[in-house]
Design an enzyme around this catalytic site. Structure first.
Site, PDB file in Angstrom:
ATOM      1  N   PRO A  36       0.825  -1.178   0.000  1.00 17.60           N
ATOM      2  CA  PRO A  36       0.000   0.000   0.000  1.00 17.60           C
ATOM      3  C   PRO A  36       0.876   1.251   0.000  1.00 17.60           C
ATOM      4  CG  PRO A  36      -0.411  -1.483   1.884  1.00 17.60           C
ATOM      5  CD  PRO A  36       0.449  -2.162   0.934  1.00 17.60           C
ATOM      6  N   GLU A  37       0.660   2.076  -0.958  1.00 21.08           N
ATOM      7  CA  GLU A  37       1.328   3.373  -0.993  1.00 21.08           C
ATOM      8  C   GLU A  37       0.368   4.395  -0.384  1.00 21.08           C
ATOM      9  OE1 GLU A  37       3.120   4.109  -4.866  1.00 21.08           O
ATOM     10  OE2 GLU A  37       3.131   1.972  -5.303  1.00 21.08           O
TER      11      GLU A  37
ATOM     12  N   HIS B  99      -2.122 -15.622   9.571  1.00 29.37           N
ATOM     13  CA  HIS B  99      -1.510 -14.291   9.504  1.00 29.37           C
ATOM     14  C   HIS B  99      -2.363 -13.171  10.094  1.00 29.37           C
ATOM     15  CE1 HIS B  99       1.353 -16.403   7.079  1.00 29.37           C
ATOM     16  NE2 HIS B  99       0.532 -16.533   6.068  1.00 29.37           N
TER      17      HIS B  99
ATOM     18  N   ARG C  31       3.476 -11.346   4.907  1.00 29.75           N
ATOM     19  CA  ARG C  31       4.934 -11.226   4.788  1.00 29.75           C
ATOM     20  C   ARG C  31       5.581 -10.597   6.018  1.00 29.75           C
ATOM     21  NH1 ARG C  31       6.281  -9.022  -1.129  1.00 29.75           N
ATOM     22  NH2 ARG C  31       8.373  -9.590  -0.481  1.00 29.75           N
TER      23      ARG C  31
ATOM     24  N   ARG D 297      21.828  15.806  -7.452  1.00 25.50           N
ATOM     25  CA  ARG D 297      21.736  14.390  -7.119  1.00 25.50           C
ATOM     26  C   ARG D 297      22.056  13.547  -8.349  1.00 25.50           C
ATOM     27  NH1 ARG D 297      19.134  13.137  -2.096  1.00 25.50           N
ATOM     28  NH2 ARG D 297      19.330  10.980  -2.776  1.00 25.50           N
TER      29      ARG D 297
END
Length: 283
Positions: free
Chosen positions: A2-3, A100, A119, A162
């Site tokens: 999830p962002e 889980h 995970r 950068r």
DNA sequence: ATGGGGGCCTGCCGGC
DNA sequence: TGCCGGCAGGCCCCCA
């Protein structure tokens, strides 16, 4: 994981069952996720009221009546599932526990919130509310991309000199907080910028276009309820639908969708992660 | 300081 | 059918 848009969608889904409600019991089914849970976590949560649910980058922050804040990160595969809510005249029973299911909150009002994370790249911690932003996981985060501190002069200054690819720079949470692999790919595509260009070589025009596009992509994704890749769901159990709006992510070998472009979406690996882009219209 | 790569975990999918 | 390699929305940590 999830962002930002997915985390924001989860937060919104949790609001009606958590904000203002007492945590009647927190059940913790293992000693850790990515890191050990804080000392006596269940005892410190039990009986506290959730005063507010905030989001910072990809973290959910639950401010508690105990003057502590519960910090939650979903990692790559973390989910928050709600059960036991009343919908119309029907009462949804709690489903059988799943593999889980690591933490289960039973809330005042009857809702159950289950944190499930196969995970275990996710995390939870408890910190003093007054010092929340000093938490090591939050202290070095850059500005929120949807906030006022994220603008083109800021981004230009951070990218200047950068020598890392622009894709890596946008994934760097200390430059801008909340973007992940999907939304960086989508933003660079919309901006017409090749992901392996060096960050320091962006023109002022390109940086300006990027800041606007990043905001647009995230806002559209939030409005769509996030993306439901690999069955990621909103807290309500519904699927978001922004994945249908992906223009490059996971579209290797598919035709470029830019009008008039006859390119084919390609995939390359940068810092060990897939980048999707159109070699034709991204320069 | 900065950039790149390894590692943490489990599950799924495609190829043999 | 079964096994194996590769891949997955993140991010800390170590190395040069």
């Amino acid at each position: 994981m999830p962002e930002l848009p997915e985390v924001e969608t989860v937060r919104t889904g949790l609001l009606p069952v958590m904000e203002g409600k007492i945590i009647l019991s927190a059940q913790i089914n293992r000693p850790d996720l990515r890191w050990p849970f804080p000392e006596r976590m269940a005892e410190r949560l039990n009986g506290t009221r959730v005063l507010g649910l905030r989001r910072r980058s990809k973290y959910i922050l639950a401010d508690l009546s105990s003057q502590e804040t519960l910090l939650i990160h979903l990692g790559m595969s973390g989910r928050m599932l709600i059960s036991g809510t009343q919908i119309g005249q029907f009462h949804h029973a709690h489903p059988a526990p799943q593999k889980h299911d690591h933490v289960v909150f039973d809330m005042e009002g009857g809702a159950r919130v289950t944190f499930n994370d196969p995970r275990r790249f996710g995390a939870m911690d408890l910190i003093e509310t007054a010092r929340a932003e000093h938490h090591p996981l939050l202290a070095n985060l850059g500005p929120e991309p949807l906030g006022n501190a994220f603008h083109d002069t800021y981004l230009a200054a951070r990218l200047r000199d950068r020598r890392t690819p622009i894709k890596s720079a946008l994934l760097d949470q200390s430059i801008v907080a909340g973007l992940g692999n999907i939304y960086v790919c989508e933003a660079l595509y919309r901006a017409g910028i090749k992901p392996d260009r060096l960050a320091g070589q962006m023109t002022a025009t390109e940086v300006s276009r990027l800041t606007t596009i990043i905001r647009d992509v995230l806002t559209e994704a939030i409005d769509s309820g996030g993306s439901s890749l690999r069955d990621f769901r909103q807290a309500s159990g519904e699927l978001g639908y922004f994945q249908h709006s992906f223009q490059v992510y996971d579209r290797e070998d598919a035709p470029c969708l830019t009008p008039g472009c006859d390119g084919t979406i390609a995939r390359m690996v940068q810092s060990g992660r897939s980048t999707f882009y159109c070699p034709r219209c991204q320069q």
